[in-house]
Scaffold this motif. Structure first.
Motif, PDB file in Angstrom:
ATOM      1  N   ASP A  46      52.032  -3.944 -19.060  1.00 19.94           N
ATOM      2  CA  ASP A  46      52.419  -5.322 -19.369  1.00 19.94           C
ATOM      3  C   ASP A  46      51.450  -6.275 -18.681  1.00 19.94           C
ATOM      4  O   ASP A  46      50.809  -5.914 -17.691  1.00 19.94           O
ATOM      5  CB  ASP A  46      53.848  -5.582 -18.891  1.00 19.94           C
ATOM      6  N   ILE A  47      51.354  -7.495 -19.204  1.00 18.13           N
ATOM      7  CA  ILE A  47      50.490  -8.531 -18.649  1.00 18.13           C
ATOM      8  C   ILE A  47      51.322  -9.785 -18.431  1.00 18.13           C
ATOM      9  O   ILE A  47      51.983 -10.258 -19.360  1.00 18.13           O
ATOM     10  CB  ILE A  47      49.310  -8.846 -19.592  1.00 18.13           C
ATOM     11  N   ASP A  48      51.290 -10.322 -17.218  1.00 16.87           N
ATOM     12  CA  ASP A  48      51.973 -11.574 -16.910  1.00 16.87           C
ATOM     13  C   ASP A  48      51.109 -12.711 -17.452  1.00 16.87           C
ATOM     14  O   ASP A  48      49.947 -12.839 -17.068  1.00 16.87           O
ATOM     15  CB  ASP A  48      52.144 -11.712 -15.399  1.00 16.87           C
ATOM     16  N   PRO A  49      51.650 -13.540 -18.332  1.00 15.15           N
ATOM     17  CA  PRO A  49      50.851 -14.621 -18.902  1.00 15.15           C
ATOM     18  C   PRO A  49      50.362 -15.626 -17.861  1.00 15.15           C
ATOM     19  O   PRO A  49      49.431 -16.382 -18.112  1.00 15.15           O
ATOM     20  CB  PRO A  49      51.787 -15.285 -19.916  1.00 15.15           C
ATOM     21  N   ARG A  50      50.953 -15.610 -16.665  1.00 13.68           N
ATOM     22  CA  ARG A  50      50.514 -16.510 -15.592  1.00 13.68           C
ATOM     23  C   ARG A  50      49.482 -15.868 -14.685  1.00 13.68           C
ATOM     24  O   ARG A  50      48.899 -16.538 -13.833  1.00 13.68           O
ATOM     25  CB  ARG A  50      51.725 -16.947 -14.755  1.00 13.68           C
ATOM     26  N   GLY A  51      49.240 -14.567 -14.860  1.00 13.22           N
ATOM     27  CA  GLY A  51      48.285 -13.850 -14.014  1.00 13.22           C
ATOM     28  C   GLY A  51      46.859 -14.021 -14.504  1.00 13.22           C
ATOM     29  O   GLY A  51      46.597 -14.484 -15.613  1.00 13.22           O
ATOM     30  N   ASN A  52      45.924 -13.627 -13.678  1.00 20.65           N
ATOM     31  CA  ASN A  52      44.502 -13.785 -13.997  1.00 20.65           C
ATOM     32  C   ASN A  52      44.019 -12.880 -15.120  1.00 20.65           C
ATOM     33  O   ASN A  52      43.048 -13.191 -15.790  1.00 20.65           O
ATOM     34  CB  ASN A  52      43.671 -13.587 -12.740  1.00 20.65           C
ATOM     35  N   ALA A  53      44.669 -11.753 -15.353  1.00 20.95           N
ATOM     36  CA  ALA A  53      44.250 -10.855 -16.434  1.00 20.95           C
ATOM     37  C   ALA A  53      44.537 -11.443 -17.802  1.00 20.95           C
ATOM     38  O   ALA A  53      43.883 -11.092 -18.784  1.00 20.95           O
ATOM     39  CB  ALA A  53      44.945  -9.506 -16.300  1.00 20.95           C
ATOM     40  N   ALA A  54      45.501 -12.362 -17.888  1.00 19.60           N
ATOM     41  CA  ALA A  54      45.871 -12.948 -19.179  1.00 19.60           C
ATOM     42  C   ALA A  54      44.716 -13.708 -19.818  1.00 19.60           C
ATOM     43  O   ALA A  54      44.589 -13.731 -21.029  1.00 19.60           O
ATOM     44  CB  ALA A  54      47.079 -13.866 -19.019  1.00 19.60           C
ATOM     45  N   GLY A  55      43.868 -14.294 -19.033  1.00 25.18           N
ATOM     46  CA  GLY A  55      42.739 -15.043 -19.568  1.00 25.18           C
ATOM     47  C   GLY A  55      41.491 -14.206 -19.758  1.00 25.18           C
ATOM     48  O   GLY A  55      40.480 -14.690 -20.239  1.00 25.18           O
TER      49      GLY A  55
END
Length: 100
Positions: free
Chosen positions: A59-68
């Motif tokens: 999963d990817i947290d949309p607020r985390g750095n991986a989201a961008g």
């Protein structure tokens, strides 16, 4: 991190920005490899792959750095800080991330 993306995933066009240092195994055919430089906090939940060989993004947290960055659910972690880790288990990969 180096993340392989399935070339057929979601119909998205992706270009490969790096090639794997070793020949792909049968389950890696048709994959493109993308380098994602992600700073902390990563914002990803990782899971050990079946059989204990390798780690993938659950999963990817949309607020985390991986989201961008060019990171998708299901991507495998192949390298951390230019060191291959595609066949390592969760604890080893988490240790590498913590030490990076």
């Amino acid at each position: 991190f180096v993340w392989p993306h399935a070339s057929t995933r979601g119909g998205r066009g992706r270009s490969a920005s790096a090639a794997s240092a070793s020949a792909p195994s049968e389950d890696e055919e048709g994959l493109m490899v993308t380098i994602a430089k992600v700073r902390r906090p990563l914002g990803v939940i990782l899971e050990e792959r079946e059989g204990g060989s390798g780690v993938e993004v659950l999963d990817i947290d949309p607020r985390g750095n991986a989201a961008g960055e060019d990171v998708l659910v299901g991507d495998r972690v192949l390298m951390i800080d230019a060191q291959q880790c595609g066949d390592e288990g969760f604890d080893a990969v988490a240790g590498r991330i913590g030490a990076s």
